[in-house]
Motif scaffolding. Structure first.
Motif, PDB file in Angstrom:
ATOM      1  N   PRO A 143    -115.855  18.189   9.304  1.00  0.00           N
ATOM      2  CA  PRO A 143    -116.037  16.835   8.766  1.00  0.00           C
ATOM      3  C   PRO A 143    -117.399  16.264   9.156  1.00  0.00           C
ATOM      4  CG  PRO A 143    -114.002  16.991  10.037  1.00  0.00           C
ATOM      5  CD  PRO A 143    -114.713  18.278  10.187  1.00  0.00           C
ATOM      6  N   VAL A 152    -116.489   9.887   8.745  1.00  0.00           N
ATOM      7  CA  VAL A 152    -115.164   9.263   8.739  1.00  0.00           C
ATOM      8  C   VAL A 152    -115.368   7.813   8.318  1.00  0.00           C
ATOM      9  CG1 VAL A 152    -113.193   8.574  10.145  1.00  0.00           C
ATOM     10  CG2 VAL A 152    -114.290  10.779  10.541  1.00  0.00           C
ATOM     11  N   VAL A 182    -119.764  11.951  12.264  1.00  0.00           N
ATOM     12  CA  VAL A 182    -119.050  12.768  13.253  1.00  0.00           C
ATOM     13  C   VAL A 182    -120.000  13.457  14.231  1.00  0.00           C
ATOM     14  CG1 VAL A 182    -117.517  14.743  13.523  1.00  0.00           C
ATOM     15  CG2 VAL A 182    -117.090  13.084  11.719  1.00  0.00           C
ATOM     16  N   LEU A 218    -109.444  19.132   8.045  1.00  0.00           N
ATOM     17  CA  LEU A 218    -109.539  17.679   7.989  1.00  0.00           C
ATOM     18  C   LEU A 218    -110.294  17.101   6.794  1.00  0.00           C
ATOM     19  CD1 LEU A 218    -109.987  16.526  11.679  1.00  0.00           C
ATOM     20  CD2 LEU A 218    -108.092  16.050  10.140  1.00  0.00           C
ATOM     21  N   PRO A 219    -111.400  17.680   6.315  1.00  0.00           N
ATOM     22  CA  PRO A 219    -112.116  17.041   5.208  1.00  0.00           C
ATOM     23  C   PRO A 219    -111.213  16.843   3.990  1.00  0.00           C
ATOM     24  CG  PRO A 219    -113.474  18.742   6.161  1.00  0.00           C
ATOM     25  CD  PRO A 219    -112.117  18.858   6.799  1.00  0.00           C
ATOM     26  N   SER A 276    -110.470   7.717   5.975  1.00  0.00           N
ATOM     27  CA  SER A 276    -110.816   8.798   5.057  1.00  0.00           C
ATOM     28  C   SER A 276    -111.809   9.722   5.743  1.00  0.00           C
ATOM     29  CB  SER A 276    -111.424   8.209   3.785  1.00  0.00           C
ATOM     30  OG  SER A 276    -111.849   9.219   2.933  1.00  0.00           O
ATOM     31  N   VAL A 277    -111.521  11.032   5.735  1.00  0.00           N
ATOM     32  CA  VAL A 277    -112.396  12.018   6.378  1.00  0.00           C
ATOM     33  C   VAL A 277    -113.091  12.810   5.282  1.00  0.00           C
ATOM     34  CG1 VAL A 277    -112.511  13.975   7.948  1.00  0.00           C
ATOM     35  CG2 VAL A 277    -110.812  12.185   8.322  1.00  0.00           C
TER      36      VAL A 277
END
Length: 86
Positions: free
Chosen positions: A3, A6, A24, A67-68, A84-85
């Motif tokens: 990611p 965020v 990040v 995660l993305p 939101s990632v």
């Protein structure tokens, strides 16, 4: 893919949204000393619970790579939070 950004949106009491962008990589660089301590604590926890440290690290890596694209929404009453990632 790791990611990169965020986005956190928080609805205020007056109905307007507050949007925060958190990169990040810079946050990880600033918190890297704490990350090292967290990895050591995880290693000790793996040894105490007799879990394979390599397997735990692989699982954590797979979770990070997944995660993305994740969106997490909380809403209760007049308060709402969207994470939101990307």
């Amino acid at each position: 893919m790791v990611p990169q950004l965020v986005t956190v949106r928080h609805r205020r009491h007056n109905g307007r949204w507050l949007r925060l962008y958190v990169p990040v990589v810079p946050v990880l660089l600033v918190l890297s000393p704490l990350l090292l301590l967290a990895v050591l604590a995880g290693l000790v926890a793996c040894l105490v619970t007799k879990v394979s440290p390599v397997g735990a690290l692989r699982g954590a890596g797979q979770l990070l790579w997944a995660l993305p694209g994740t969106r997490i929404e909380f809403e209760q009453g007049r308060t709402a939070v969207l994470v939101s990632v990307r």
